[in-house]
Design a protein around this motif. Structure first.
Motif, PDB file in Angstrom:
ATOM      1  N   ARG A  92      -3.109   8.116   6.789  1.00 63.68           N
ATOM      2  CA  ARG A  92      -2.309   7.613   7.905  1.00 63.68           C
ATOM      3  C   ARG A  92      -1.000   6.995   7.415  1.00 63.68           C
ATOM      4  O   ARG A  92       0.070   7.228   7.982  1.00 63.68           O
ATOM      5  CB  ARG A  92      -3.121   6.579   8.697  1.00 63.68           C
ATOM      6  N   HIS A  93      -1.071   6.210   6.331  1.00 64.48           N
ATOM      7  CA  HIS A  93       0.150   5.619   5.771  1.00 64.48           C
ATOM      8  C   HIS A  93       1.102   6.707   5.283  1.00 64.48           C
ATOM      9  O   HIS A  93       2.327   6.616   5.503  1.00 64.48           O
ATOM     10  CB  HIS A  93      -0.203   4.668   4.621  1.00 64.48           C
ATOM     11  N   TRP A  94       0.552   7.722   4.606  1.00 66.71           N
ATOM     12  CA  TRP A  94       1.413   8.784   4.095  1.00 66.71           C
ATOM     13  C   TRP A  94       2.103   9.529   5.233  1.00 66.71           C
ATOM     14  O   TRP A  94       3.293   9.843   5.163  1.00 66.71           O
ATOM     15  CB  TRP A  94       0.620   9.759   3.230  1.00 66.71           C
ATOM     16  N   GLN A  95       1.360   9.807   6.304  1.00 62.17           N
ATOM     17  CA  GLN A  95       1.956  10.517   7.433  1.00 62.17           C
ATOM     18  C   GLN A  95       3.080   9.698   8.058  1.00 62.17           C
ATOM     19  O   GLN A  95       4.124  10.256   8.439  1.00 62.17           O
ATOM     20  CB  GLN A  95       0.893  10.834   8.485  1.00 62.17           C
ATOM     21  N   ALA A  96       2.903   8.375   8.125  1.00 64.79           N
ATOM     22  CA  ALA A  96       3.961   7.520   8.673  1.00 64.79           C
ATOM     23  C   ALA A  96       5.201   7.546   7.792  1.00 64.79           C
ATOM     24  O   ALA A  96       6.337   7.600   8.288  1.00 64.79           O
ATOM     25  CB  ALA A  96       3.451   6.090   8.823  1.00 64.79           C
ATOM     26  N   LEU A  97       5.006   7.534   6.473  1.00 65.04           N
ATOM     27  CA  LEU A  97       6.143   7.606   5.550  1.00 65.04           C
ATOM     28  C   LEU A  97       6.876   8.929   5.703  1.00 65.04           C
ATOM     29  O   LEU A  97       8.115   8.981   5.700  1.00 65.04           O
ATOM     30  CB  LEU A  97       5.660   7.441   4.107  1.00 65.04           C
ATOM     31  N   ARG A  98       6.127  10.009   5.850  1.00 63.55           N
ATOM     32  CA  ARG A  98       6.756  11.330   6.043  1.00 63.55           C
ATOM     33  C   ARG A  98       7.503  11.387   7.363  1.00 63.55           C
ATOM     34  O   ARG A  98       8.624  11.898   7.431  1.00 63.55           O
ATOM     35  CB  ARG A  98       5.694  12.427   6.008  1.00 63.55           C
ATOM     36  N   ASP A  99       6.887  10.877   8.421  1.00 64.59           N
ATOM     37  CA  ASP A  99       7.517  10.929   9.740  1.00 64.59           C
ATOM     38  C   ASP A  99       8.842  10.175   9.762  1.00 64.59           C
ATOM     39  O   ASP A  99       9.778  10.562  10.467  1.00 64.59           O
ATOM     40  CB  ASP A  99       6.584  10.343  10.805  1.00 64.59           C
ATOM     41  N   LEU A 147       0.829  -1.200   0.000  1.00 63.95           N
ATOM     42  CA  LEU A 147       0.000   0.000   0.000  1.00 63.95           C
ATOM     43  C   LEU A 147       0.868   1.256   0.000  1.00 63.95           C
ATOM     44  O   LEU A 147       0.557   2.237  -0.695  1.00 63.95           O
ATOM     45  CB  LEU A 147      -0.935  -0.004   1.212  1.00 63.95           C
ATOM     46  N   ASP A 148       1.963   1.247   0.765  1.00 59.43           N
ATOM     47  CA  ASP A 148       2.877   2.393   0.772  1.00 59.43           C
ATOM     48  C   ASP A 148       3.370   2.696  -0.638  1.00 59.43           C
ATOM     49  O   ASP A 148       3.372   3.854  -1.078  1.00 59.43           O
ATOM     50  CB  ASP A 148       4.087   2.109   1.666  1.00 59.43           C
ATOM     51  N   LEU A 149       3.819   1.658  -1.340  1.00 61.38           N
ATOM     52  CA  LEU A 149       4.346   1.856  -2.690  1.00 61.38           C
ATOM     53  C   LEU A 149       3.269   2.377  -3.629  1.00 61.38           C
ATOM     54  O   LEU A 149       3.534   3.226  -4.490  1.00 61.38           O
ATOM     55  CB  LEU A 149       4.930   0.545  -3.221  1.00 61.38           C
ATOM     56  N   ALA A 150       2.048   1.874  -3.475  1.00 55.88           N
ATOM     57  CA  ALA A 150       0.948   2.340  -4.322  1.00 55.88           C
ATOM     58  C   ALA A 150       0.654   3.809  -4.065  1.00 55.88           C
ATOM     59  O   ALA A 150       0.407   4.589  -5.003  1.00 55.88           O
ATOM     60  CB  ALA A 150      -0.298   1.495  -4.069  1.00 55.88           C
ATOM     61  N   ILE A 151       0.701   4.229  -2.800  1.00 52.75           N
ATOM     62  CA  ILE A 151       0.450   5.632  -2.460  1.00 52.75           C
ATOM     63  C   ILE A 151       1.539   6.527  -3.050  1.00 52.75           C
ATOM     64  O   ILE A 151       1.256   7.578  -3.630  1.00 52.75           O
ATOM     65  CB  ILE A 151       0.365   5.808  -0.928  1.00 52.75           C
ATOM     66  N   ASN A 181      11.380  12.463 -13.174  1.00 54.27           N
ATOM     67  CA  ASN A 181      10.642  11.709 -14.191  1.00 54.27           C
ATOM     68  C   ASN A 181      10.344  10.287 -13.741  1.00 54.27           C
ATOM     69  O   ASN A 181       9.357   9.678 -14.172  1.00 54.27           O
ATOM     70  CB  ASN A 181      11.455  11.598 -15.491  1.00 54.27           C
ATOM     71  N   TRP A 182      11.244   9.735 -12.917  1.00 55.11           N
ATOM     72  CA  TRP A 182      11.186   8.299 -12.612  1.00 55.11           C
ATOM     73  C   TRP A 182       9.990   7.973 -11.737  1.00 55.11           C
ATOM     74  O   TRP A 182       9.665   8.714 -10.807  1.00 55.11           O
ATOM     75  CB  TRP A 182      12.476   7.867 -11.914  1.00 55.11           C
ATOM     76  N   ARG A 183       9.344   6.855 -12.052  1.00 55.44           N
ATOM     77  CA  ARG A 183       8.181   6.423 -11.276  1.00 55.44           C
ATOM     78  C   ARG A 183       8.252   4.940 -10.960  1.00 55.44           C
ATOM     79  O   ARG A 183       8.824   4.158 -11.704  1.00 55.44           O
ATOM     80  CB  ARG A 183       6.880   6.694 -12.050  1.00 55.44           C
ATOM     81  N   LEU A 184       7.636   4.594  -9.855  1.00 52.61           N
ATOM     82  CA  LEU A 184       7.429   3.191  -9.536  1.00 52.61           C
ATOM     83  C   LEU A 184       6.485   2.576 -10.572  1.00 52.61           C
ATOM     84  O   LEU A 184       5.724   3.288 -11.228  1.00 52.61           O
ATOM     85  CB  LEU A 184       6.817   3.055  -8.135  1.00 52.61           C
ATOM     86  N   ARG A 185       6.525   1.274 -10.698  1.00 51.28           N
ATOM     87  CA  ARG A 185       5.602   0.573 -11.609  1.00 51.28           C
ATOM     88  C   ARG A 185       4.695  -0.325 -10.767  1.00 51.28           C
ATOM     89  O   ARG A 185       4.801  -1.539 -10.778  1.00 51.28           O
ATOM     90  CB  ARG A 185       6.392  -0.257 -12.629  1.00 51.28           C
ATOM     91  N   VAL A 186       3.820   0.313  -9.987  1.00 54.92           N
ATOM     92  CA  VAL A 186       2.977  -0.415  -9.032  1.00 54.92           C
ATOM     93  C   VAL A 186       1.518  -0.406  -9.467  1.00 54.92           C
ATOM     94  O   VAL A 186       0.861  -1.450  -9.505  1.00 54.92           O
ATOM     95  CB  VAL A 186       3.113   0.183  -7.612  1.00 54.92           C
ATOM     96  N   LEU A 187       0.991   0.754  -9.797  1.00 57.68           N
ATOM     97  CA  LEU A 187      -0.417   0.874 -10.169  1.00 57.68           C
ATOM     98  C   LEU A 187      -0.633   0.415 -11.603  1.00 57.68           C
ATOM     99  O   LEU A 187       0.191   0.656 -12.482  1.00 57.68           O
ATOM    100  CB  LEU A 187      -0.879   2.321 -10.024  1.00 57.68           C
TER     101      LEU A 187
END
Length: 322
Positions: free
Chosen positions: A39-46, A7-11, A142-148
């Motif tokens: 909530r997941h995004w805030q944890a990644l930022r923290d 889920l983190d990677l997807a966000i 430019n670079w992006r994950l390939r998750v979604l």
């Protein structure tokens, strides 16, 4: 938290596509409820595992910016490198198997860019090589994950533009980029206050700048925590350098592509899970390209205005000015 879950990677992928997307839209794309996404995004930022970015696009670079790729001798001390990384016009710093690799930018012509390169030399860093960029077809934002999936990505895409989008004036873009530098998700009302315009005008200005290709709002992340623990710099040559560079941009692993002035003008930085993938990456680049040299990236020190710690996390932000 020391690694990303699915889920983190997807966000993060969703925010790479649209950093200002409402949490409801991000949630719809990643298949979670908005509260969980926030909530997941805030944890990644923290944990400094992910952070938002506001960055000039290659289209804006090509009209305003000169770039030099500078190789410093490995004898340059880490303390000196830390000082150089805090310079606003040093865009990136990597420790490679060949030495310390820096990208230096300027907007006042090649003579001024040369002065900046001399500034590095005057600090005591031994310069081994300087290459001037003829073009930068792709850089790190430019670079992006390939998750979604494509369907998920369509949920995040902006409405298609009809006709040519007129970019805001350069001075407006610069003011906008400065305002969004600290918080690319700044609400339109607050952005309007910062720019001295209405909320509606601020919203339209952001949309025009992004659609016209003069500003990119996205998301960066600690690469090792996402499994990308290896990097390399490929130097190549081809009869048609522009076509070869265009193919390099399409490589999923390529996060920085340049056409430099030199005997091996193709400059491509890739990231992968294992260095054993290099052969496959080079094969995918095309038989027309002769890879003249390969350097291993030992550590990323600075990327897109952020200083990185040994784990690839953002440890400090350096405002980008050139």
């Amino acid at each position: 938290m020391d690694a990303f879950d699915e889920l983190d990677l997807a966000i993060v992928h969703a925010l790479q596509i649209d950093a200002r997307a409402p949490w409801t839209r991000v949630a719809a794309a990643v298949g979670a409820d908005p509260a969980t996404v926030a909530r997941h995004w805030q944890a990644l930022r923290d944990e400094s595992l992910a952070w938002l970015t506001a960055w000039p696009t290659p289209e804006r670079w090509s009209s305003t910016t000169d770039v030099a790729v500078v190789l410093l001798d490995r004898s340059t001390t880490p303390e000196r490198i830390d000082e150089l990384a805090r310079l606003s016009w040093v865009l990136s710093v990597d420790e490679s198997s060949a030495g310390w690799l820096l990208l230096v930018a300027g907007a006042a012509g090649l003579a001024a860019l040369g002065e900046r390169v001399r500034t590095l030399d005057e600090t005591g860093a031994r310069i081994r090589r300087v290459d001037i960029a003829a073009a930068i077809p792709a850089e790190d934002s430019n670079w992006r994950l390939r998750v979604l999936s494509r369907g998920q990505q369509r949920l995040l895409g902006a409405a298609p533009q009809t006709g040519e989008v007129r970019a805001p004036r350069p001075e407006v873009v610069a003011e906008l980029a400065e305002a969004l530098e600290q918080d690319p998700r700044m609400p339109a009302a607050a952005l309007g206050t910062a720019l001295g315009v209405s909320e509606a005008t601020a919203r339209r200005t952001v949309e025009r700048a992004v659609a016209a290709g003069v500003l990119r709002l996205g998301c960066d992340l600690a690469m090792p925590a996402a499994g990308y623990r290896r990097g390399a710099v490929l130097w190549g040559r081809a009869a048609d350098a522009e076509a070869a560079a265009a193919r390099a941009v399409q490589l999923p692993e390529a996060h920085r592509v340049g056409i430099l002035v030199g005997p091996a003008p193709l400059f491509v930085c890739v990231r992968a899970r294992s260095l054993t993938e290099l052969q496959r990456i080079e094969h995918a680049w095309g038989a027309e390209v002769e890879v003249a040299d390969r350097w291993t990236v030992l550590r990323e020190v600075k990327r897109n205005g952020h200083l990185l710690d040994a784990a690839g996390r953002s440890s400090a932000r350096v405002p980008v000015r050139w």
